[in-house]
Scaffold this active site. Sequence first.
Site, PDB file in Angstrom:
ATOM      1  N   THR A 136       0.859  -1.339  -0.097  1.00  0.00           N
ATOM      2  CA  THR A 136       0.044   0.056  -0.053  1.00  0.00           C
ATOM      3  C   THR A 136       0.885   1.168  -0.111  1.00  0.00           C
ATOM      4  OG1 THR A 136      -1.638   1.300   1.401  1.00  0.00           O
ATOM      5  CG2 THR A 136      -0.169  -0.200   2.500  1.00  0.00           C
ATOM      6  N   TYR A 181      -1.487   0.157  10.592  1.00  0.00           N
ATOM      7  CA  TYR A 181      -1.623  -0.242   9.358  1.00  0.00           C
ATOM      8  C   TYR A 181      -0.434  -0.301   8.450  1.00  0.00           C
ATOM      9  CZ  TYR A 181      -3.594  -0.958   4.667  1.00  0.00           C
ATOM     10  OH  TYR A 181      -3.850  -1.476   3.356  1.00  0.00           O
TER      11      TYR A 181
HETATM   12  N1  LIG Z   1      -8.642  -1.771  -2.065  1.00  0.00           N
HETATM   13  C1  LIG Z   1      -7.871  -0.930  -2.289  1.00  0.00           C
HETATM   14  O1  LIG Z   1      -7.707   0.254  -2.500  1.00  0.00           O
HETATM   15  C2  LIG Z   1      -6.130  -1.486  -1.528  1.00  0.00           C
HETATM   16  C3  LIG Z   1      -5.301  -0.183  -1.583  1.00  0.00           C
HETATM   17  C4  LIG Z   1      -4.100  -0.434  -1.051  1.00  0.00           C
HETATM   18  C5  LIG Z   1      -3.855  -1.704  -0.570  1.00  0.00           C
HETATM   19  N2  LIG Z   1      -4.630  -2.622  -0.586  1.00  0.00           N
HETATM   20  C6  LIG Z   1      -4.414  -4.166   0.099  1.00  0.00           C
HETATM   21  O2  LIG Z   1      -4.900  -4.967  -0.926  1.00  0.00           O
HETATM   22  C7  LIG Z   1      -5.352  -6.063  -0.330  1.00  0.00           C
HETATM   23  C8  LIG Z   1      -6.718  -6.541  -0.694  1.00  0.00           C
HETATM   24  O3  LIG Z   1      -7.612  -5.375  -0.530  1.00  0.00           O
HETATM   25  P1  LIG Z   1      -9.215  -5.658  -0.750  1.00  0.00           P
HETATM   26  O4  LIG Z   1      -9.577  -4.017  -1.010  1.00  0.00           O
HETATM   27  O5  LIG Z   1      -9.373  -6.433  -1.647  1.00  0.00           O
HETATM   28  O6  LIG Z   1      -9.835  -5.812   0.656  1.00  0.00           O
HETATM   29  P2  LIG Z   1     -11.003  -6.681   1.130  1.00  0.00           P
HETATM   30  O7  LIG Z   1     -11.347  -6.837   2.628  1.00  0.00           O
HETATM   31  O8  LIG Z   1     -12.076  -6.798   0.070  1.00  0.00           O
HETATM   32  O9  LIG Z   1     -10.093  -8.321   0.869  1.00  0.00           O
HETATM   33  C9  LIG Z   1      -9.248  -8.780   1.904  1.00  0.00           C
HETATM   34  C10 LIG Z   1      -9.674 -10.422   2.232  1.00  0.00           C
HETATM   35  O10 LIG Z   1      -8.702 -10.727   3.171  1.00  0.00           O
HETATM   36  C11 LIG Z   1      -9.475 -11.780   4.095  1.00  0.00           C
HETATM   37  N3  LIG Z   1      -8.566 -11.934   5.111  1.00  0.00           N
HETATM   38  C12 LIG Z   1      -8.505 -11.103   6.354  1.00  0.00           C
HETATM   39  N4  LIG Z   1      -7.786 -11.558   7.208  1.00  0.00           N
HETATM   40  C13 LIG Z   1      -7.356 -12.627   6.793  1.00  0.00           C
HETATM   41  C14 LIG Z   1      -6.830 -13.841   7.181  1.00  0.00           C
HETATM   42  N5  LIG Z   1      -6.174 -13.874   8.619  1.00  0.00           N
HETATM   43  N6  LIG Z   1      -6.658 -15.061   6.513  1.00  0.00           N
HETATM   44  C15 LIG Z   1      -7.244 -15.316   5.525  1.00  0.00           C
HETATM   45  N7  LIG Z   1      -7.890 -14.210   4.821  1.00  0.00           N
HETATM   46  C16 LIG Z   1      -8.000 -13.117   5.467  1.00  0.00           C
HETATM   47  C17 LIG Z   1     -10.648 -11.122   4.138  1.00  0.00           C
HETATM   48  O11 LIG Z   1     -11.912 -11.930   4.525  1.00  0.00           O
HETATM   49  C18 LIG Z   1     -10.977 -10.700   2.921  1.00  0.00           C
HETATM   50  O12 LIG Z   1     -12.121 -11.319   2.164  1.00  0.00           O
HETATM   51  C19 LIG Z   1      -5.275  -5.793   1.203  1.00  0.00           C
HETATM   52  O13 LIG Z   1      -4.203  -6.629   1.706  1.00  0.00           O
HETATM   53  C20 LIG Z   1      -4.963  -4.384   1.326  1.00  0.00           C
HETATM   54  O14 LIG Z   1      -4.230  -4.146   2.360  1.00  0.00           O
HETATM   55  C21 LIG Z   1      -6.154  -2.539  -1.211  1.00  0.00           C
END
Ligand SMILES: NC(=O)c1ccc[n+]([C@@H]2O[C@H](COP(=O)([O-])OP(=O)(O)OC[C@H]3O[C@@H](n4cnc5c(N)ncnc54)[C@H](O)[C@@H]3O)[C@@H](O)[C@H]2O)c1
Length: 353
Positions: A136, A181
């Site tokens: 991120t 975070y």
């Molecule tokens: N969406 C964005 O804009 C964005 C930006 C920067 C970084 N990220 C990173 O991208 C990744 C995905 O983001 P997203 O938007 O799809 O979020 P999201 O919450 O939709 O997906 C994350 C998934 O991880 C699962 N999860 C959480 N803890 C877990 C664990 N201990 N074991 C197994 N599964 C687990 C959740 O159930 C969820 O389905 C994350 O790591 C986030 O930090 C996202």
Amino acid sequence: MPDRILVTGGAGFVGSHVAEFYAERGTDVTVVDNLSRADTLDTADEARATGAYNWNYLQSEYPDVDLVEGDVRDAAFVEDVVAGHDGVVHTAGQVAVTASLSDPRTDFEVNAEGTFNVLEGARKADSDPAVVFASTNKVYGDNVNEIPIRDEGDRYWYDDPDFEAGVPESLSIDQCEHTPYGVSKLAADLYVQDYAERNEIDAAAFRMSCIYGPRQFGNEDQGWVAHFILSTLRDEGLTIFGDGKQVRDVLYVEDLVRAYDAFLSDPEGKSTVYNVGGGVDRTTSLLELLDLLEDQTGKRTDITFDEWREGDQKVYVSDVHRAKHELDWEPRISLSEGVSRYLSWHEDCEAGL
Ligand SMILES: NC(=O)c1ccc[n+]([C@@H]2O[C@H](COP(=O)([O-])OP(=O)(O)OC[C@H]3O[C@@H](n4cnc5c(N)ncnc54)[C@H](O)[C@@H]3O)[C@@H](O)[C@H]2O)c1
């Protein structure tokens, strides 16, 4: 392109699109998720059962995808499930700054330790998987706010020619304030780099800006573009923290997945860190997004303004030159097109939400 791909967090927004991308191409896909999103975010849309929405979607549309319920904090489980794959996209994570402030231990265990487990699993696997980690822009912490900005009416913008193209990977990541975070993701990001630099595995951290697209259930804690769209469509009031002039570069999720795939398809000799986002050509302030939504939906939801949130960045725009050159990649979908695709998806499945 990998032959057998493991997607952690595959019931999530980004992970489910990665799973879909590879399933469409006939790749063997395994998805791992603990289905925790709805439990861990205060404002998650539990009433609409969105925690399992993407899981159910993959199950019905792509029955060949292997869905495994499990937790990345469980090292033995992770080692077991990584084995046999030649690509891993690690998106499982605790995703919200707000939740990391109220429960930093869980944030650390899921993001830092969970990523460490994935790297160890990959290092031990005979199948030599390459790993993409969903990092991120928050790893840059408050250093981003050291860049001078100017007020341009409905938006802030960088007031320093060195940042005309956005924030490059070389911006300092330390000696500044972060959030739990930001720190847990940074620890994970550094482990990814270390494993790759020592040639234990091929791996890269993709430092993502704001990703958006269909099947994203954004809320006040995370996924602000989808949150704004959903609030507008549902006539639910919105709180803007700060003055709404904060600017982000936004990237449509399919564009992100193509960048991951470019790395996984040819990881050798590549960098270990990439900034990925919409770049300077795809930026919006919060206020500007509300205007765009009004144009496309004819609606404008009620706005309340509140104090700036801890750790918020006034402007964050990714410099995506490295990803463009090394991965021969570039975003294809404009913000307007991406929002319109989100609206079409929402219309198609409205009855089910
Ligand atoms: N969406 C964005 O804009 C964005 C930006 C920067 C970084 N990220 C990173 O991208 C990744 C995905 O983001 P997203 O938007 O799809 O979020 P999201 O919450 O939709 O997906 C994350 C998934 O991880 C699962 N999860 C959480 N803890 C877990 C664990 N201990 N074991 C197994 N599964 C687990 C959740 O159930 C969820 O389905 C994350 O790591 C986030 O930090 C996202």
